[in-house]
Design a protein around this motif. Structure first.
Motif, mmCIF file in Angstrom:
data_model
loop_
_atom_site.group_PDB
_atom_site.id
_atom_site.type_symbol
_atom_site.label_atom_id
_atom_site.label_comp_id
_atom_site.label_asym_id
_atom_site.label_seq_id
_atom_site.Cartn_x
_atom_site.Cartn_y
_atom_site.Cartn_z
ATOM 1 N N GLN A 75 0.673 -1.278 -0.137
ATOM 2 C CA GLN A 75 -0.042 -0.077 -0.047
ATOM 3 C C GLN A 75 0.814 1.404 -0.213
ATOM 4 O OE1 GLN A 75 -3.301 -0.102 -0.414
ATOM 5 N NE2 GLN A 75 -2.902 -2.682 -0.337
ATOM 6 N N GLU A 76 2.143 1.069 0.546
ATOM 7 C CA GLU A 76 3.014 2.301 0.543
ATOM 8 C C GLU A 76 4.399 1.921 0.949
ATOM 9 O OE1 GLU A 76 0.584 3.568 3.629
ATOM 10 O OE2 GLU A 76 1.555 2.452 5.365
ATOM 11 N N GLY A 77 5.181 2.732 0.621
ATOM 12 C CA GLY A 77 6.716 2.764 1.184
ATOM 13 C C GLY A 77 6.869 3.812 2.214
ATOM 14 N N GLU A 78 7.997 3.549 3.097
ATOM 15 C CA GLU A 78 8.349 4.465 4.272
ATOM 16 C C GLU A 78 9.825 5.012 3.618
ATOM 17 O OE1 GLU A 78 7.924 3.226 8.004
ATOM 18 O OE2 GLU A 78 5.875 2.725 7.885
ATOM 19 N N ILE A 79 9.907 6.425 4.018
ATOM 20 C CA ILE A 79 11.216 6.960 3.539
ATOM 21 C C ILE A 79 11.680 7.727 4.638
ATOM 22 C CG2 ILE A 79 12.094 9.075 2.334
ATOM 23 C CD1 ILE A 79 11.780 6.479 0.455
ATOM 24 N N SER A 80 13.129 7.583 4.901
ATOM 25 C CA SER A 80 13.885 8.175 5.878
ATOM 26 C C SER A 80 15.235 8.460 5.395
ATOM 27 C CB SER A 80 13.881 7.388 7.180
ATOM 28 O OG SER A 80 14.320 7.975 8.418
ATOM 29 N N GLY A 81 15.529 9.779 5.768
ATOM 30 C CA GLY A 81 16.832 10.093 5.407
ATOM 31 C C GLY A 81 17.653 11.264 5.811
ATOM 32 N N MET A 82 18.566 11.658 5.239
ATOM 33 C CA MET A 82 19.406 12.801 5.946
ATOM 34 C C MET A 82 20.436 13.399 4.922
ATOM 35 S SD MET A 82 21.639 10.433 8.310
ATOM 36 C CE MET A 82 22.399 8.886 7.579
ATOM 37 N N VAL A 83 20.784 14.664 5.058
ATOM 38 C CA VAL A 83 21.725 15.451 4.327
ATOM 39 C C VAL A 83 22.773 16.054 5.197
ATOM 40 C CG1 VAL A 83 22.208 17.120 2.532
ATOM 41 C CG2 VAL A 83 20.166 15.709 2.249
ATOM 42 N N HIS A 84 24.108 15.932 4.983
ATOM 43 C CA HIS A 84 25.138 16.635 5.558
ATOM 44 C C HIS A 84 24.972 18.078 5.941
ATOM 45 C CE1 HIS A 84 29.034 18.211 7.017
ATOM 46 N NE2 HIS A 84 29.528 16.800 7.115
ATOM 47 N N PRO A 85 24.978 18.445 7.052
ATOM 48 C CA PRO A 85 24.327 20.022 7.508
ATOM 49 C C PRO A 85 25.358 20.779 6.329
ATOM 50 C CG PRO A 85 24.741 18.860 9.427
ATOM 51 C CD PRO A 85 25.202 17.913 8.408
ATOM 52 N N ALA A 86 26.589 20.507 6.094
ATOM 53 C CA ALA A 86 27.260 21.572 5.321
ATOM 54 C C ALA A 86 26.927 21.475 3.724
ATOM 55 C CB ALA A 86 28.740 21.339 5.476
ATOM 56 N N HIS A 87 26.098 20.597 3.418
ATOM 57 C CA HIS A 87 25.968 20.435 2.048
ATOM 58 C C HIS A 87 24.034 20.481 1.811
ATOM 59 C CE1 HIS A 87 29.762 18.535 0.836
ATOM 60 N NE2 HIS A 87 29.736 18.457 1.931
ATOM 61 N N ARG A 88 23.485 21.076 2.560
ATOM 62 C CA ARG A 88 22.068 21.266 2.651
ATOM 63 C C ARG A 88 21.753 22.423 1.769
ATOM 64 N NH1 ARG A 88 20.625 20.192 8.968
ATOM 65 N NH2 ARG A 88 21.049 17.933 8.851
ATOM 66 N N GLY A 89 20.405 22.537 0.888
ATOM 67 C CA GLY A 89 20.398 23.522 0.072
ATOM 68 C C GLY A 89 20.949 23.282 -1.303
ATOM 69 N N ARG A 90 21.432 22.115 -1.537
ATOM 70 C CA ARG A 90 22.010 21.859 -2.811
ATOM 71 C C ARG A 90 21.180 20.651 -3.814
ATOM 72 N NH1 ARG A 90 28.427 21.383 -1.079
ATOM 73 N NH2 ARG A 90 28.422 23.430 -0.409
ATOM 74 N N ASN A 122 15.081 21.564 9.918
ATOM 75 C CA ASN A 122 15.159 21.363 8.541
ATOM 76 C C ASN A 122 14.593 20.459 8.005
ATOM 77 O OD1 ASN A 122 17.457 19.652 6.433
ATOM 78 N ND2 ASN A 122 17.641 21.871 6.366
ATOM 79 N N GLY A 123 14.124 19.197 8.528
ATOM 80 C CA GLY A 123 13.292 18.143 7.772
ATOM 81 C C GLY A 123 11.829 18.805 7.612
ATOM 82 N N GLN A 124 11.364 19.393 8.584
ATOM 83 C CA GLN A 124 9.820 19.808 8.303
ATOM 84 C C GLN A 124 9.873 21.012 7.347
ATOM 85 O OE1 GLN A 124 7.113 18.791 9.924
ATOM 86 N NE2 GLN A 124 8.031 17.701 11.364
ATOM 87 N N GLU A 125 10.968 21.881 7.491
ATOM 88 C CA GLU A 125 10.953 22.921 6.161
ATOM 89 C C GLU A 125 11.151 22.174 4.714
ATOM 90 O OE1 GLU A 125 13.467 26.745 5.468
ATOM 91 O OE2 GLU A 125 14.681 25.284 6.092
ATOM 92 N N VAL A 126 12.041 21.156 4.617
ATOM 93 C CA VAL A 126 12.031 20.378 3.417
ATOM 94 C C VAL A 126 10.584 19.760 2.972
ATOM 95 C CG1 VAL A 126 13.158 18.638 2.191
ATOM 96 C CG2 VAL A 126 14.574 20.196 3.439
#
Length: 293
Positions: A75-90, A122-126
């Motif tokens: 019915q669905e997939g679940e997604i969890s992840g992260m981006v290095h703070p110095a490389h966000r916004g790219r 950051n996650g909520q903003e994205v």
């Protein structure tokens, strides 16, 4: 030509080096953001080698982004992840999400649930830049001061599950978690029962299985999930007894850290866990992303 890893890399199974890279990135992000990313480490360490589930982003050979896809049903997939703070916004997360969405579509999954810790600014903003709707939220709970019953109802036999219990465990799970098609509960298999980091138990009264619970073990912790009691047997204390006996079984493995997750709107379950000594330590929001978006 440079041999350094660059950009999005899809993986069917993770090797030890990649797992260490992911752990390092997760520790960095958790420290920077004061979060506790939900990455399901037991699952990451035992990914099937014939299915792409993990998406890594490298910059000049360094892992700076990671996204994991978990598909527990059709019915669905679940997604969890992260981006290095110095490389966000790219747009790194955007590229990882695109790759995971394509894989999920190929499997016929109609939507994804993006898991975002409420404390992650950051996650909520994205996620709020995406065409998502809030699906539900869950508390993470940790056992701080165990308050277990001094005596147990002798009518309830608490025992390890066997493969013969798979049909009834699937039936109870589907009923308790409102899964329309019992066939979607397909994670109980002979293979899963043979894995040393997974424990399964049932509660039985007069030869009838009335409840069940699952446990995932890591090196130093136990994670309780899937606790459920048949609706016609609720209100008799069986859930509390199954939970208490499960805690005892985890302690017998030598692990002292025990946690679980529960829906924020499931007041009955929340009250049960609190009464046994579990305390909320964080919360996760689940946002649904239709895959035709």
């Amino acid at each position: 030509m440079s041999s350094l890893k660059q950009g999005v890399i899809k993986r069917a199974g993770l090797d030890d080096i990649e797992l260490r890279e992911i752990q390092h990135l997760a520790a960095l992000c958790n420290k920077r953001d004061c979060t506790d990313l939900k990455l399901n480490w037991n699952i990451l360490r035992s990914r099937p080698k014939d299915q792409i589930n993990d998406f890594l982003f490298y910059y000049d050979g360094y892992l700076v982004g990671f996204l994991a896809l978990f598909a527990f049903n059709q019915q669905e997939g679940e997604i969890s992840g992260m981006v290095h703070p110095a490389h966000r916004g790219r747009n790194i997360f955007k590229m990882l999400l695109k790759a995971a969405s394509e894989e999920a579509r190929d499997r016929g999954l109609p939507s994804l649930l993006l898991i975002v810790e409420q404390a992650s600014y950051n996650g909520q903003e994205v996620v709020h830049r995406l065409p998502v709707t809030h699906d539900h939220s869950e508390y993470k709970m940790v056992l701080e001061q165990p308050r277990l019953p001094e005596t147990f109802n002798e009518r309830l036999l608490f025992r390890p599950s066997t493969v013969e219990d798979i049909p009834v465990m699937a039936q109870i799970t589907a009923q308790a978690f409102e899964i329309p098609d019992e066939g979607e509960v397909n994670w109980y298999t002979a293979e899963s029962f043979s894995q040393s980091n997974r424990l399964y138990f049932v509660g039985e009264v007069d030869g009838v299985v009335v409840g069940k619970v699952d446990v995932n073990l890591s090196e130093d912790a136990g994670f309780i999930l899937g606790l459920a009691v048949r609706s016609e047997h609720q209100g008799l204390g069986y859930g509390r007894q199954i939970l208490a006996r499960t805690v005892q079984e985890i302690y017998r493995t030598g692990r002292q850290n025990i946690s679980l997750e529960v829906s924020t709107v499931n007041k009955q379950a929340l009250s049960l866990y609190q009464s046994c000594g579990f305390k909320e330590t964080g919360s996760y929001d689940y946002y649904r992303l239709p895959l035709d978006s």
